[in-house]
Each structure stands twice: as C-alpha cells, then as structure tokens.
Scaffold this active site. Sequence first.
Site, PDB file in Angstrom:
ATOM      1  N   LYS A  13       0.680  -1.731  -0.297  1.00  0.00           N
ATOM      2  CA  LYS A  13       0.291  -0.296   0.074  1.00  0.00           C
ATOM      3  C   LYS A  13       0.990   0.927   0.012  1.00  0.00           C
ATOM      4  CE  LYS A  13      -2.300  -0.797   3.769  1.00  0.00           C
ATOM      5  NZ  LYS A  13      -1.666  -2.089   3.844  1.00  0.00           N
ATOM      6  N   ARG A  88      -9.435   1.171   8.970  1.00  0.00           N
ATOM      7  CA  ARG A  88      -8.543  -0.427   9.672  1.00  0.00           C
ATOM      8  C   ARG A  88     -10.368  -1.553  10.326  1.00  0.00           C
ATOM      9  NH1 ARG A  88      -2.767   0.232   8.843  1.00  0.00           N
ATOM     10  NH2 ARG A  88      -1.710  -1.494   9.478  1.00  0.00           N
ATOM     11  N   ARG A 122      12.186  -6.637   4.335  1.00  0.00           N
ATOM     12  CA  ARG A 122      11.482  -4.785   4.012  1.00  0.00           C
ATOM     13  C   ARG A 122      12.798  -4.127   5.486  1.00  0.00           C
ATOM     14  NH1 ARG A 122       5.848  -2.394   5.447  1.00  0.00           N
ATOM     15  NH2 ARG A 122       6.332  -2.951   7.536  1.00  0.00           N
TER      16      ARG A 122
END
Length: 210
Positions: A13, A88, A122
């Site tokens: 995202k 969310r 990441r």
Amino acid sequence: MKIILLGAPGSGKGTLAKKISNDFKIPQISTGDLFRAIVKEDSLLAKKVNQIMKSGALVPDEVTCEIVKERISKPDCNKGFILDGFPRTIAQAKALEKISQIDTVILVELDNDIIIDRLSSRRVCPSCGEIYNSQDNLNNLCKKCSSPLIQRDDDKPETIKYRLEVYGTNTSPLINFYSDRLLKVCSAGSPDETYKPVKSFLEKMEEEIE
Ligand code: ADP
Ligand code: ZN
C-alpha cells in the site's frame, strides 16, 4: 480525489500510495507513519502507542479516528488525499463516512507467503522513511540520505503472523463494506506493474470528476 488503500500489511500500500501522491498531487496519509511520529514524542500517548504497535495490535479506534480527522482537515487535503492504513475496522470506516465522502477504494491483493517474505526482508530508513529490501541493499544504508537502515519491531516473524490475523479479523470485512467502489489490483509484480492499472483508472476518474 479521495482514495482509500486497502490491503494486508506488507501488500504494498505504501509504495503504491507514494506513486499516486506524486502523479496526482494529493497527500499520502499513512496512519502507521503518523503513529510512528507520535511514538517519538515524550508523552503518555507515545508510550501506549509504542506498546500497541510493537505487539502488532491496533491502536484504539477513538485515538485513530481523532488523528485522521485532524489530518484531513488541513488545507493540503482540500483537493483530496490517499488514506494508507486507514480505515482498518468497520467502526473507523463508519466514523470516516461522517466526515468525508470517499471516491474510490483500491484493494491491494497479495498472497500471505509473499507478504511474509517481503515483510521479513523489509528495511526502512529511520530518517527519511524510504523503504528497501534487505536483498537489494547489501550495505544497509539509505540511498537517499545515507542513514543506516533498520528493521521495524513489528516486522519480526511472530509479529507479522499476528498482524495478518488482525487484518483477517478486523480489516478484511471492509472489502464488503466498500464493494460499491472497489478496484482490485494484484501486487505480485513490480511496483510499476502494480501501479499501471491504478494510474489508468484514476486518470479516467479524474476526468469524470472535473
Ligand atoms: P503495516 O501496514 O505494514 O502493518 P502500518 O505502518 O500501516 O503498517 O501500521 C503499523 C501499526 O500502526 C499497526 O500495526 C497498528 O498498530 C498501527 N495502526 C496503523 N494504522 C492504524 C489504524 N487505522 N487503526 C489502528 N491502528 C493502526
Ligand atoms: Zn533515508
């Protein structure tokens, strides 16, 4: 243009939001980034949010909605915004409906095993926020500002699994909630491949709005 990016943690995202923000000149509003900024402050709220984020759980709806409400009332949001990581929960989506009319919701889809791989490798720049993959950045330094990269606490394997569960339970019901304005994209390919259909879709939408 008011856009929501929906998708599991690690689905891409943030990367997509940056591209949209750049081309369509609307701000990216990442609640994760807003919370990471709050955590750096010296306050009781900072301590609470820090604990919650480390665990992979969600910050309470009231706190989250208040922060988003304040952010989208700023002048740079007049022409629109991209919400990355908000809403969310169904409660957040309902609160948002009271303050803003969303044009489109982009659902970023990716298989869990790829998500787990991507999140575990990441690395982020603590100074400028740029995102890297540990395999393509062997010296572990930011290419933009040379800061040493770090792994987020919530990108540790146990926490990743829990965050995906939280997504399944709390966030995935939003796919139905927004079924009347949902664009689905698969992010298994490169960032540019993911962005391509989104860009054409938004260009058409922009023409229609104007
Ligand atoms: P990711 O999408 O990779 O999980 P984010 O940076 O969006 O990461 O969010 C990190 C953490 O910030 C979440 O795990 C959660 O604790 C908190 N957070 C972000 N957005 C929200 C939200 N809309 N509601 C509640 N908590 C949130
Ligand atoms: Zn940097």
